[in-house]
Design a protein around this motif. Sequence first.
Motif, PDB file in Angstrom:
ATOM      1  N   VAL A  19      -4.536 -95.695 -31.494  1.00 36.62           N
ATOM      2  CA  VAL A  19      -3.221 -95.126 -31.775  1.00 36.62           C
ATOM      3  C   VAL A  19      -2.539 -94.645 -30.498  1.00 36.62           C
ATOM      4  O   VAL A  19      -3.134 -93.909 -29.699  1.00 36.62           O
ATOM      5  N   ILE A  20      -1.284 -95.052 -30.312  1.00 34.83           N
ATOM      6  CA  ILE A  20      -0.444 -94.570 -29.213  1.00 34.83           C
ATOM      7  C   ILE A  20       0.745 -93.834 -29.822  1.00 34.83           C
ATOM      8  O   ILE A  20       1.394 -94.316 -30.754  1.00 34.83           O
ATOM      9  N   LEU A  21       1.041 -92.644 -29.295  1.00 29.44           N
ATOM     10  CA  LEU A  21       2.168 -91.844 -29.743  1.00 29.44           C
ATOM     11  C   LEU A  21       3.203 -91.726 -28.629  1.00 29.44           C
ATOM     12  O   LEU A  21       2.842 -91.637 -27.455  1.00 29.44           O
ATOM     13  N   ASN A  22       4.471 -91.713 -29.002  1.00 25.64           N
ATOM     14  CA  ASN A  22       5.514 -91.435 -28.007  1.00 25.64           C
ATOM     15  C   ASN A  22       6.318 -90.199 -28.428  1.00 25.64           C
ATOM     16  O   ASN A  22       6.038 -89.579 -29.455  1.00 25.64           O
ATOM     17  N   GLY A  23       7.315 -89.843 -27.648  1.00 22.72           N
ATOM     18  CA  GLY A  23       8.086 -88.626 -27.896  1.00 22.72           C
ATOM     19  C   GLY A  23       9.458 -88.872 -28.491  1.00 22.72           C
ATOM     20  O   GLY A  23      10.324 -87.998 -28.396  1.00 22.72           O
ATOM     21  N   ALA A  24       9.670 -90.029 -29.119  1.00 21.65           N
ATOM     22  CA  ALA A  24      10.973 -90.312 -29.717  1.00 21.65           C
ATOM     23  C   ALA A  24      11.243 -89.356 -30.872  1.00 21.65           C
ATOM     24  O   ALA A  24      10.377 -89.118 -31.710  1.00 21.65           O
ATOM     25  N   ASN A  25      12.455 -88.808 -30.917  1.00 22.79           N
ATOM     26  CA  ASN A  25      12.846 -87.928 -32.025  1.00 22.79           C
ATOM     27  C   ASN A  25      13.966 -88.577 -32.827  1.00 22.79           C
ATOM     28  O   ASN A  25      14.416 -89.685 -32.510  1.00 22.79           O
ATOM     29  N   VAL A  60       3.688 -98.496 -31.665  1.00 21.58           N
ATOM     30  CA  VAL A  60       3.611 -97.121 -31.170  1.00 21.58           C
ATOM     31  C   VAL A  60       4.228 -96.191 -32.217  1.00 21.58           C
ATOM     32  O   VAL A  60       5.293 -96.474 -32.760  1.00 21.58           O
ATOM     33  N   ARG A  61       3.573 -95.104 -32.492  1.00 21.45           N
ATOM     34  CA  ARG A  61       4.053 -94.157 -33.500  1.00 21.45           C
ATOM     35  C   ARG A  61       4.919 -93.075 -32.856  1.00 21.45           C
ATOM     36  O   ARG A  61       4.697 -92.691 -31.708  1.00 21.45           O
TER      37      ARG A  61
END
Length: 285
Positions: free
Chosen positions: A120-126, A145-146
């Motif tokens: 799992v890869i997470l990004n900071g998109a809001n 990417v989540r």
Amino acid sequence: MDASQITTRAERLVAEIRPLGRCIVAYSGGVDSAVVAYAAHAALGDGALAITGSSASLASGELDGAIRIARAIGIQHETLATDELADPQYLRNAPDRCFHCKTELYSKLEQEGTRRGIEVILNGANVDDLGDFRPGMKAASQHRVRSPLADCGLDKNAVRAIAKHWGIEIWDKPATPCLSSRLAYGVAVSPERLAMIDQAETALRKLGFGNLRVRLHENDLARLELSLADLARMADAQLRSDVAAELRRIGFRYVTLDLEGFRSGSFQQLVPMEELTRFSQPSRA
């Protein structure tokens, strides 16, 4: 939001991440990715790893700041060299430049995940990043990417409120996109031009200017975007002369002042409609 609402939304973000077990956070050191890193560490402890991509497009001081904030959060943190400047499609600097940059980053993070057994890869998109011209979000989608901030319905104001609630010192930090975003579309990206922009913005900050951008146009023309409060300072003849001389020393041929002042994403008004449609993300609101 009142204090109880902030606490509830912060707890929901942690709960969103907890079932993942292990994850990599694509961590730039900005407030959005810092909040995701904090939540991931709170949810997963040593199961969370923050990784910062480092290249010539990163502004001076940003990596040091990212390292400092990660240390304060307590999350495991590493840097990873990215090589977007080796991609001709990135160098040509079309409106889809960010797509190629994020493709390079997420590909490298996927490789790291495979090596470590992390899926799992997470990004900071809001939420504010959705329904907008965001080529990088298209790359995130292609690499699965989540975006936990967006999934929890958090916009920028909510993210800043949670960051302040958690004591993250950069809760009010202005957005600091990569140096390539200062180049007018069609002006090729090069290490030399990125260095010119970085040096110019550093020089202006040393003179006390706050939110700003040095936009580089054809023929090495610099267009300065300053906060509206700072525009009046440029009426001082000596300051104006000093700024022009310094930017010419750095390598700019012409130095101009944008009377509309600082604004994020000012080059987006030049993006053709078909490109806007192609890289706009559907809003989840």
